[in-house]
Enzyme design. Structure first.
Site, mmCIF file in Angstrom:
data_model
loop_
_atom_site.group_PDB
_atom_site.id
_atom_site.type_symbol
_atom_site.label_atom_id
_atom_site.label_comp_id
_atom_site.label_asym_id
_atom_site.label_seq_id
_atom_site.Cartn_x
_atom_site.Cartn_y
_atom_site.Cartn_z
ATOM 1 N N ASP A 1 0.859 -1.148 0.000
ATOM 2 C CA ASP A 1 0.000 0.000 0.000
ATOM 3 C C ASP A 1 0.912 1.219 0.000
ATOM 4 O O ASP A 1 2.075 1.123 0.336
ATOM 5 C CB ASP A 1 -0.838 -0.060 1.286
ATOM 6 C CG ASP A 1 -1.950 0.953 1.251
ATOM 7 O OD1 ASP A 1 -2.196 1.503 0.177
ATOM 8 O OD2 ASP A 1 -2.549 1.180 2.307
ATOM 9 N N GLY B 1 -4.261 5.159 -4.105
ATOM 10 C CA GLY B 1 -5.490 5.801 -4.546
ATOM 11 C C GLY B 1 -5.217 7.040 -5.393
ATOM 12 O O GLY B 1 -6.130 7.690 -5.868
ATOM 13 N N ASP B 2 -3.932 7.372 -5.556
ATOM 14 C CA ASP B 2 -3.579 8.599 -6.265
ATOM 15 C C ASP B 2 -3.932 8.531 -7.733
ATOM 16 O O ASP B 2 -4.148 7.467 -8.292
ATOM 17 C CB ASP B 2 -2.072 8.846 -6.136
ATOM 18 C CG ASP B 2 -1.675 9.109 -4.709
ATOM 19 O OD1 ASP B 2 -2.554 9.575 -3.956
ATOM 20 O OD2 ASP B 2 -0.515 8.835 -4.368
#
Lengths: 1097, 300
Positions: free
Chosen positions: A428, A726-727
């Protein structure tokens, strides 16, 4: 320390707008209907744990036991566990059969090693279980305050907690069971929990009680509280809860929002009251902890195969032996043959008239005799080694994080060597690659960008472009003040009150006021003059700190007001200004914005908002769009620089409009209809419009220390790294460069569905086929690039939507083919669901990402090497020993007469060769930690499984056979025949056995000494100790009366020790045994060096 | 690494030198099992040996080709005789050898544990098959004195065979295996039996018969008068008589010497090969340019 009591308010109280509550899932209503049916039958009588109905339900107490065994079942159960292994069953059968005349040796001599091995394993199991037991006792005896039914809360032990009890949990305490949150010291009952133990996430999560219960705070109210909870049965889903509270003739639906799970910790809240719902093993965490899947490593699976190979070898050898024995025996039939064996009155085992029966029985005997080919102590040795290895991992000071005071932790010792064979790392981004510590670095106010520090990403990008860094700029920004946590903003135009000279100073003032007011943080004065902010997220804290540093210090908050200490521009003095706080519209992941409504000291009504740029921009008024273009551009730039951005806006409200809205809002708030949430949302939406854009903030989530270096090393080691983030694509790529995921000269392959398309996919499903084709095409292009045969490395960037298609069963093979060839895979724009990772079920945990480098490259490499060496060596030593038995058979007409005394044989695996191999498995290091880190390509050894290829294993086995040939034939020819002593005595059966055995023990231990690369005194002690132990054993065993020691009686003292030939022979044999493998290794090192050898020389 | 071979090789060669030079042991071997059977009986040696009525005496001449210094050890050697056969090895009772008839559990001695319901002492196949050829040595008409004391292990005499245990019911069965024992002499003094019961390691073995405590000169001819009693014919075994001197290392041991030479030479030649190769393909120390991670650039 003077600690100011934190006010018992929380802003969510001001408008009980609980947007934190999960948007109710469509299915949840159905689930609530099922209460009382199967699977949803639990009933809890709150505050009445003693009532008859509750007792009749017989729910378990809060006693928790995680032990595998109890005192009663320990022996049968652990024995059963042991004999689930094929090898152990074999040895058990051998032990049983050894009482029959079939056995070539005496029964005790085969029983003892089996008992030792089984006993060692059981002792290990027992110790582990005892540790677990102690942990349980500790957990069970923790105390918690429980309402006693009368007038007070008393402390009782966790294990005595019952379903229905009302407990009070204080700050920083763990919840003793799964609780229903009733109330907290905050008026609205909100509390904050840390779920690190459950999911590894460090941020706090808020929990909200039902409104009707939030008043139950003191003893008086608790006393009168009676309610019934009907809910789901215990299950292992930590994020779901279905239940209904029956309270004062009303039904209230319960959701996970009200549930406090065992294993989590109360934070930032002084105390909470809760009702115990699930106790002990019924709790979610215990339900999850049940039966951890036992993971087996590749090495272990292969090891099992080798065991089968050895079993086949055993059967083959026994078969050959029995065949030849049959032939020999048959010959005795005619004319007496070997009359000295009395073949005329023999038993069935040697009957020349029925040679086939004799041969078959001999086959069974052979299976027992050559059982030494199977290493009996292999499993227990490996287990002991792994436990010790994981202790080393846990104790490694280099993986100790000063800040969190955590060291690496191996939760299971099963997988140590798998650490040395990792192909792919899935990671992550936030909190894993980054510190999850937000720093305010830049902002854009009124179309002007402020903040001139360079972020890590910018530095990396500059390096990528080949620019030399402008050191001057850095020096410029270095100021003589100590760094402030959460704040890394450097700009001469803003800092030190310089902002008052900026053209848009009004905007700057408003901008920072928004930051100082629009949040839910609570100030806490630790030392006079030092204010610490407790905030839900580190982002929020960074905003408040930024405002403080610029000169808008947030000092105090109560239910209705916020006090700021700020500069009065007209007088130039610091003044306290109190803002009346009217409403807080909280942040949620669906709203992606937050706003507050305040009245400033000038009686102006203001709505201050901050939120995701897209959300804020669509709510701007016409005149509020003055700086939209510039701000957008800045946001774009910031996010490319890897920063987290938020847009900041405000709006002036007039009193009438506000009053009207407030009435509607309160109405919505008090409504009880199912769509209350939706209504509230909509009302909030109505006031959050016509905003005036002020600017944007940019927050840097710093990469953890050493991340780029670590990733660089891991990449050199050939490990593929996947990062989920999530970028956006641009941000993801730039961060990729910043942390060396993407490197200079690396070719990027993009598998991206364009943004508009994504939106389309979200809405309807018709275009799936088209999207699928796009993804397919991109993947195929990627494959053709990758298979081009050039030596460049590839980085694959794929977005969340494409990933869904790529993981489709038709594409996944091609996708994996592509992905495995890429050194880096970045998955951007993935949804939280795709990212879900649970730390609870992790096998290893480390405090910092950079420790991964050490964990894999050093410990992983070592463990892999140690375990594989150990296994190979085990097979070597047992094959060497087992085959000497076979060669001796060839000279005793395959009668299954063992070459050695019974007790020599049974001591072989447990006494003379066991400890050195364990020392090898625990301490050996082929390279120092420094070298392992310096030459990451060493790691490839594990990935390619060099040390555990079949060729490697078979070469060890061949070496074993060769050693046994050399030992047997050299020894036999050297000492038998002629006199072997000065006084003319000849060597008999016992002398040959002893000499051969000495040679085996010496050769095998010296071989070990040659394999070992890293000597500690322990290795020396074990290796040379084993050898001396053998001689001591001979002295002791040889002095036992001959009826017990049989052929070993005084052999060493009387016959061997005084014989020069004996000593000469063992020296010669040991040298000759080691010579082939040693010269092979020398040759290999010199002329076909593997990576390792090149470093060693 | 190759350097290690040099000391290893030198040490081994030095040892082999010792073995070969210092063990100038003289050994005379004479196979007599066939020659001692009269020509007519050679077609059926088994019935010859089993026929008690035929005298089994036989004379052999052994020429001393080199000076032999006393003590000269006399061995008999049997070939293809499996004293290490499991059935054979097990067929004895150590307890009975110590305690005699007091010890009753002689089941381990099967199939020679009792006769006429009375136990046999010593029981078992090993004792039953006791070697019973005898030898007398005559030099120049005078009999050489053969010392047959202390030919067994001291510990065997002292601790394995009872001092007050006398042979009982031995070789009284229908089938007589090997030699008989004098029932007047306790087991601990029956040194032939003790030697025999130290079972051999391999199917070809020598056992000590006695010592001649006189030197033998070159070209001395020793006449051996032997009784060829023991049956090795039915299983194709060989019988040999060996006279041997002894050195500090023991008997004549060519194998050990040769093995040492071989191992020493191989280590030395390996050392030389490695050094030659090292000189030829010299690689500067620390040059890692060809290593994988230097071939491919990872720098970002």
């Amino acid at each position: 320390m003077a600690r100011v009591r934190k006010r018992n308010i929380h802003l969510s109280k001001l408008c009980s707008f609980s947007c934190c509550r999960r948007p109710s899932q469509p299915s949840s209503t159905n689930e609530h209907d099922r209460i009382g049916q199967k699977g949803y039958s639990r009933v809890v009588y709150c505050n009445e744990p003693d009532c008859e109905e509750q007792i009749r339900l017989k729910y378990r107490r809060n006693y928790v036991s995680t032990t595998k065994y109890t005192a009663a079942n320990f022996i049968p159960k652990s024995l059963f566990e042991q004999f689930r292994r094929v090898a152990n069953i074999y040895f058990l059968v051998v032990a049983c059969v050894s009482f029959s005349p079939l056995a070539p040796y005496s029964a005790p001599s085969v029983l003892v090693p089996l008992i030792v091995v089984i006993g060692a394993t059981m002792a290990k199991e027992g110790i582990e279980d005892y540790r677990r037991k102690q942990q349980d006792v500790e957990a069970n005896n923790q105390t918690v305050e429980v309402y006693d039914g009368n007038s007070s809360f008393n402390k009782i032990k966790w294990k005595n907690l019952r379903v229905g009890d009302i407990v009070k949990v204080h700050k920083d305490e763990y919840f003793p069971a799964d609780l229903l949150l009733l109330s907290s010291d905050y008026e609205d009952g909100v509390c904050y929990v840390e779920t690190m133990n459950l999911d590894g996430e460090t941020n706090l999560k808020s929990k909200h009680p039902l409104e009707v219960t939030s008043f139950i705070r003191d003893v008086e109210t608790v006393k009168g509280f009676r309610a019934v909870i009907k809910c789901e049965d215990p299950n292992e889903h930590p994020y779901s809860f279905v239940g209904t509270l029956y309270y004062e003739c009303q039904q209230y639906a319960l959701s996970p929002q009200q549930i406090l799970l065992r294993g989590t910790k109360l934070k930032d809240t002084d105390y909470i009251n809760g009702v115990v719902i699930f106790t002990g093993h019924d709790t979610k965490v215990m339900q999850n902890a049940m039966d951890p899947p036992s993971k087996r490593t590749r090495i272990e699976r292969r090891m099992d195969k080798i065991i089968y190979v050895l079993f086949s070898a055993l059967i083959l050898v026994s078969f050959i032996g029995s065949l030849l024995f049959g032939i020999e025996t048959k010959k005795d039939g005619g004319d007496y043959g070997r009359w000295y064996l009395r073949p005329d009155i023999t038993t069935v085992f040697f009957d020349p008239r029925r040679p086939s029966v004799a041969a078959f029985l001999h086959f069974l005997t052979g299976l027992m005799l050559y059982g030494y080919l199977i290493p009996i102590s292999l499993y227990v040795s490996i287990e002991i080694c792994k436990v010790l290895q994981s202790i080393f991992i846990n104790q490694d000071q280099a993986m100790y994080d000063e800040e969190t005071k955590r060291s690496a932790h191996a939760r299971t010792s099963n997988l140590n060597e798998e650490l040395g064979q990792v192909f792919t790392i899935l990671s992550d981004k936030t909190g894993t690659l980054t510190c999850n510590k937000m720093e305010f670095v830049k902002c854009s106010i009124a179309g002007t960008a402020y903040g001139c520090g360079m972020t890590e990403v910018e530095i990396a990008l500059a390096r990528k472009r080949g620019e030399t860094l402008d050191e001057q700029r850095d020096i410029d920004t270095v100021e003589s003040r100590e760094p402030v946590k959460g704040f890394n903003f450097r700009d001469g135009r803003i800092m030190n009150r310089k902002w008052v000279h900026e053209p848009y100073r009004d905007y700057i003032e408003k901008f920072f006021r928004v930051l100082a007011l629009c949040h839910t943080a609570v100030p806490e004065v630790l030392d006079p003059g030092k204010i610490f902010y407790e905030a839900e997220s580190p982002d929020e804290a960074a905003f408040v700190i930024a405002a403080r540093e610029v000169g808008f210090q947030f000092v105090k908050r109560n239910q209705t007001s916020i006090q700021l200490r700020e500069l009065d521009r007209s007088s130039g003095e610091i003044v306290d200004r109190v803002y009346e706080l009217l409403h807080v519209l909280e942040f949620s992941s669906t709203r992606r914005r937050m706003s507050v409504i305040v009245r400033n000291p000038e009686r102006q009504l203001l709505l201050l908002a901050k939120g995701a740029d897209s959300v804020i921009f669509e709510r701007l008024s016409e005149q509020g769009r003055m700086f939209e273009a510039e701000t957008k551009e800045h946001i774009e730039r910031y996010s490319e620089a890897g920063l987290r951005t938020l847009a900041v806006a405000y709006r002036e409200l007039d009193d009438d409009e506000y009053k009207r809205w407030e009435q509607e809002y309160v109405k919505a708030e008090t409504s009880v209809s199912a769509d209350r949430d939706y209504l509230l949302d909509e009302k909030a939406n109505r006031i959050e419009r016509d905003l005036i854009l002020l600017g944007a903030t940019a927050i840097e989530d710093k990469l953890q220390k050493g991340v780029p270096e670590c990733i660089d090393k891991l990449a050199q080691a050939g490990i593929n790294i996947w990062v989920l983030t999530g970028d956006k694509k641009g941000t993801a790529i730039n961060i990729g460069y910043a942390c060396s995921l993407l490197r200079h000269g690396m070719k990027e392959i993009l598998v991206i569905l364009e943004n508009p398309r994504i939106a389309a996919v979200e809405r309807d499903t018709e275009d799936f086929a088209e999207d699928y084709e796009i993804v397919e095409k991109q993947i195929d292009e990627g494959i053709s690039q990758v298979t081009g045969g050039s030596s460049t490395q590839f980085g694959l960037i794929i977005d969340g939507k494409s990933l869904i298609f790529a993981l489709d069963k038709n594409l996944i093979i091609r996708f994996m083919e592509l992905a495995m060839k890429c050194a880096t895979v970045i998955c951007c724009r993935t949804s939280p669901k795709q990212k879900a990772i649970a730390a609870m079920s992790s096998d290893f945990s480390i405090a910092q990402f950079r420790f991964l480098e050490r964990l894999l490259l050093v410990h992983g490499h070592w463990c892999y090497r140690r375990i594989t060496m150990m296994i190979c060596y085990f097979f070597y030593k047992n094959i060497t020993f087992g085959f000497t038995l076979f060669w001796f058979e060839a000279y005793s007409s395959f009668s299954a007469q063992p070459a050695y005394n019974d007790w020599y044989m049974s001591s072989y695996n447990v006494l003379f060769t066991s400890l050195p191999v364990i020392a090898l498995g625990v301490f050996d290091q082929d390279f120092s930690a420094r070298h392992c880190l310096e030459y990451p390509s060493l790691y490839k050894e594990g990935m390619d499984d060099v040390l555990f290829r079949w060729t490697h294993i078979l070469s060890w086995m061949f070496n074993g056979v060769l050693s046994s040939v050399i030992i047997f034939f050299l020894t036999a020819n050297s000492i038998t025949g002629q006199a072997f002593r000065k006084d003319g005595q000849v060597a008999d059966y016992s002398v040959l056995g002893l000499t051969m055995y000495t040679c085996v023990v010496l050769a095998v231990n010296c071989q070990m000494a040659l394999c070992i690369n890293y000597f500690t005194w322990i290795q020396h002690l074990f290796i040379w100790g084993s050898i001396t132990l053998w001689f001591k054993f001979l002295l002791v065993y040889g002095s036992i009366p001959p009826t017990l020691s049989t052929t070993a009686y005084k052999v060493f003292i009387e016959a061997c020790a005084p014989s020069i030939q004996y000593w000469l022979t063992i020296i010669l044999v040991v040298i000759a045994t080691l010579l082939p493998s040693f010269s092979y290794r020398a040759f290999q090192t010199r002329f076909r060096p593997m990576v390792r050898d090149s470093i060693q020389t | 690494m190759g350097v290690i071979f040099i000391p290893v090789g030198l040490v081994t060669l030095r040892a082999s030198h010792c073995v070969i030079i210092h063990s100038m042991v003289v050994e005379i071997v004479d196979r007599y099992d066939i020659d001692c059977v009269p020509e007519p009986s050679r077609m059926d040696k088994v019935s010859y040996i089993q026929d008690d009525s035929i005298p089994k005496n036989c004379s052999r001449f052994m020429k001393v080709h080199k000076y032999m210094k006393a003590p000269i050890y006399i061995y008999y050697q049997l070939d293809n005789y499996y004293q290490n056969h499991r059935r054979y090895v097990k067929s004895r009772s150590d307890k009975q050898l110590l305690d005699g008839q007091k010890y009753h559990d002689t089941s381990s001695c099967q199939p020679v544990e009792s006769n006429n319901n009375r136990p046999i002492v010593p029981c078992g196949l090993i004792a039953w098959s006791l070697f019973n050829d005898t030898f007398k040595f005559i030099r120049e008409g005078a009999e050489l004195i053969v010392n047959r004391k202390n030919i067994a292990w001291k510990s065997d005499r002292g601790h394995k065979f009872g001092k007050n245990i006398y042979p009982f019911n031995f070789q009284n069965g229908t089938l007589i295996g090997g030699g008989k024992l004098n029932p007047e002499i306790p087991l601990s003094d029956q040194e032939d039996l003790i030697v025999w019961m130290r079972t051999s390691a391999l199917p070809s073995f020598r056992k000590l018969y006695g010592r001649i405590e006189e030197d033998l000169d070159v070209d001395d001819v020793v006449v051996v008068n032997l009784m060829n009693n023991y049956n090795t014919y039915s299983f194709g075994g060989k019988k040999k008589l060996v006279l041997s001197t002894s050195s500090w290392l023991g008997g004549k041991n060519d194998f050990l010497g040769h093995a040492c030479v071989f191992v020493g030479c191989s280590s030395l030649s390996l050392a030389i090969i490695f050094m030659l190769l090292h000189v030829k393909y010299r690689r500067p120390y620390g040059d890692m340019s060809y290593l994988p991670w230097n071939r491919k650039s990872f720098s970002g």
